[in-house]
Design an enzyme around this catalytic site. Structure first.
Site, PDB file in Angstrom:
ATOM      1  CD  GLU A  82      -6.979  90.538  73.357  1.00  0.00           C
ATOM      2  OE1 GLU A  82      -7.962  90.183  74.015  1.00  0.00           O
ATOM      3  OE2 GLU A  82      -7.017  91.424  72.470  1.00  0.00           O
TER       4      GLU A  82
ATOM      5  NE  ARG B 133      -6.582  84.766  69.085  1.00  0.00           N
ATOM      6  CZ  ARG B 133      -6.823  86.044  68.830  1.00  0.00           C
ATOM      7  NH1 ARG B 133      -6.231  86.977  69.567  1.00  0.00           N
ATOM      8  NH2 ARG B 133      -7.639  86.402  67.868  1.00  0.00           N
TER       9      ARG B 133
ATOM     10  NE  ARG C 277      -9.379  88.592  64.113  1.00  0.00           N
ATOM     11  CZ  ARG C 277      -9.233  89.488  65.095  1.00  0.00           C
ATOM     12  NH1 ARG C 277     -10.263  89.819  65.833  1.00  0.00           N
ATOM     13  NH2 ARG C 277      -8.070  90.047  65.318  1.00  0.00           N
TER      14      ARG C 277
ATOM     15  CB  SER D 249      -8.677  91.043  77.709  1.00  0.00           C
ATOM     16  OG  SER D 249      -8.857  92.440  77.790  1.00  0.00           O
TER      17      SER D 249
ATOM     18  NE  ARG E 136     -15.938  87.590  72.296  1.00  0.00           N
ATOM     19  CZ  ARG E 136     -14.918  87.953  73.069  1.00  0.00           C
ATOM     20  NH1 ARG E 136     -13.830  88.448  72.505  1.00  0.00           N
ATOM     21  NH2 ARG E 136     -14.992  87.820  74.382  1.00  0.00           N
TER      22      ARG E 136
END
Length: 420
Positions: free
Chosen positions: A347, A388, A273, A350, A258
């Site tokens: 987070e 993460r 991130r 999801s 990403r």
């Protein structure tokens, strides 16, 4: 993508979804184009039928009548050509608007513009308390020689990292544990390409909107996918499965990429991130039944919670607001895990239900027992995503001498080691 008939019959529900999700879409324009498209299609079909009839007349006519028919046909063909061009333009614009049409969100979803409107449903476990000054995951990893950040940035730029030694083994252990857990729940492990064509990205709803977040390789007409979900939907795109084959359950393994364009100044330190990461994704393709989808949503969510509980991490489950859940989601729950260095939950998972929104885009269908064809429902949820989750594990299980207590479920994958 929504069913056109549903949009015609429920325009206000679509307008409400557009407003709730903050989508830039003129529903009235879509309805007008749909009506015009159907009218033009009818006219083109009728004209083509008349053209065939004229061809039969021409074959039987004498020379004088054939001259008349040729003149009539020239004018007729010009009109047919004009209608075809109008139909092509209308259909293209209609298709563009259909791809932008949001799914109707779950009635229980909080209405709000972004994550600030999300609602915490429950918090599980207590954050750890330390009798020493805890380190963040970057300090821990660097102190133990478990990561290279500066050198990795020289190789690949900002947000790059390289794991070293025991941290590599710990990451592999997390993924192996998650795969074994999912295999026990009848999910099929599947390793999928990270390089994908444009079609599966459109099929999942990652495109056409969101192109700026995706790494594109124009020379090869390929993209780097941000999740295994893209390939998992694409695997069955255009197919008609038998109902007996459902549900399809995959544990998708992939590298993910990403660009993180919208987060230029956020989480630039360490592993929170990054541009490249590893995932095991839970994915379900099931019958087009709302109760069945809800059951699988609950199961995917429960599996993610089980993983975090087994890893000894405190977390919160969040009901995502309409403006945070994305265009295609019917319902989305995030799971946020505690990070001591941040003093808050972040987070890590999801869980999403999309009903038939993705399947209509990807033309992914199944045939039921009486032969009726339906678009399937799709769901997905993270099982584990590293680094993460790895960062959370380091920070929550650290010791005073910068060691890491290994959760019991991971020890078999690390030769029984209790401490790293």
């Amino acid at each position: 993508m929504l069913d056109k008939r549903f949009i015609r019959d429920n325009p206000q529900a679509v307008r409400d979804a557009v407003a709730a999700k903050g989508v830039d879409l003129d529903v009235d324009e879509l309805l007008q184009l749909d009506q015009e498209n159907r009218k033009l299609q009818f006219e083109v079909d009728e004209a083509q039928a008349q053209r065939r009839s004229r061809s039969k007349q021409f074959a039987k006519a004498d020379e004088a009548r054939r001259a008349e028919l040729r003149a009539e046909q020239e004018a007729f063909d010009r009109q047919l050509s004009d209608n075809r061009e109008r139909l092509a333009r209308t259909a293209a614009r209609l298709a563009e608007l259909m791809l932008a049409t949001p799914n109707i969100p779950w009635s229980g979803a909080p209405v709000g513009p972004d994550e600030s409107a999300n609602v915490v449903l429950r918090t599980v476990g207590a954050p750890p308390s330390f009798d020493f000054d805890p380190l963040d995951h970057v300090e821990l990893a660097e102190r133990r020689g478990w990561a290279e950040f500066a050198r990795a940035r020289r190789v690949a730029g900002e947000r790059a990292y390289a794991l070293v030694g025991d941290l590599v083994l710990l990451e592999r252990a997390i993924h192996s544990y998650a795969l074994d857990l999912l295999r026990g729940r009848e999910f099929t492990p599947i390793s999928v390409p990270a390089l994908v064509r444009e079609e599966p990205l459109v099929g999942t709803g990652m495109l056409p909107k969101g192109r700026e977040e995706i790494y594109e390789i124009p020379a090869d007409d390929l993209f780097l996918a941000g999740t295994a979900e893209v390939a998992l939907v694409g695997l069955h795109a255009g197919e008609i499965l038998e109902a007996a084959a459902l549900p399809v359950r995959y544990a998708g393994i992939s590298a993910s990429f990403r660009r993180e364009i919208g987060s230029a100044s956020r989480d630039v330190r360490g592993l929170l991130r990054v541009h490249q990461f590893e995932k095991v994704e839970q994915f379900v393709l099931c019958a087009a039944d709302e109760a069945e989808s809800a059951r699988w949503h609950a199961e995917l969510l429960a599996t993610a919670e089980r993983i975090l509980t087994d890893l000894g991490l405190s977390y919160e489950v969040v009901e995502c607001a309409t403006g945070d859940m994305g265009v295609g989601k019917f319902r989305m729950n995030d799971i946020n895990t505690w990070f001591p260095s941040l003093g808050r939950y972040r987070e890590t998972h999801s869980c999403s239900t999309l009903h038939d929104w993705q399947a209509r885009r990807a033309n992914l269908r199944y045939r039921d027992a009486d032969g009726t064809i339906h678009f399937a429902h799709t769901l997905n949820n993270t099982a584990v995503a590293t680094p993460r989750l790895l960062a959370a594990l380091l920070e929550n299980h650290q010791t005073a001498d910068a060691g890491i207590r290994v959760p019991e479920v991971l020890r078999p994958y690390l030769g029984g080691r209790e401490l790293l």
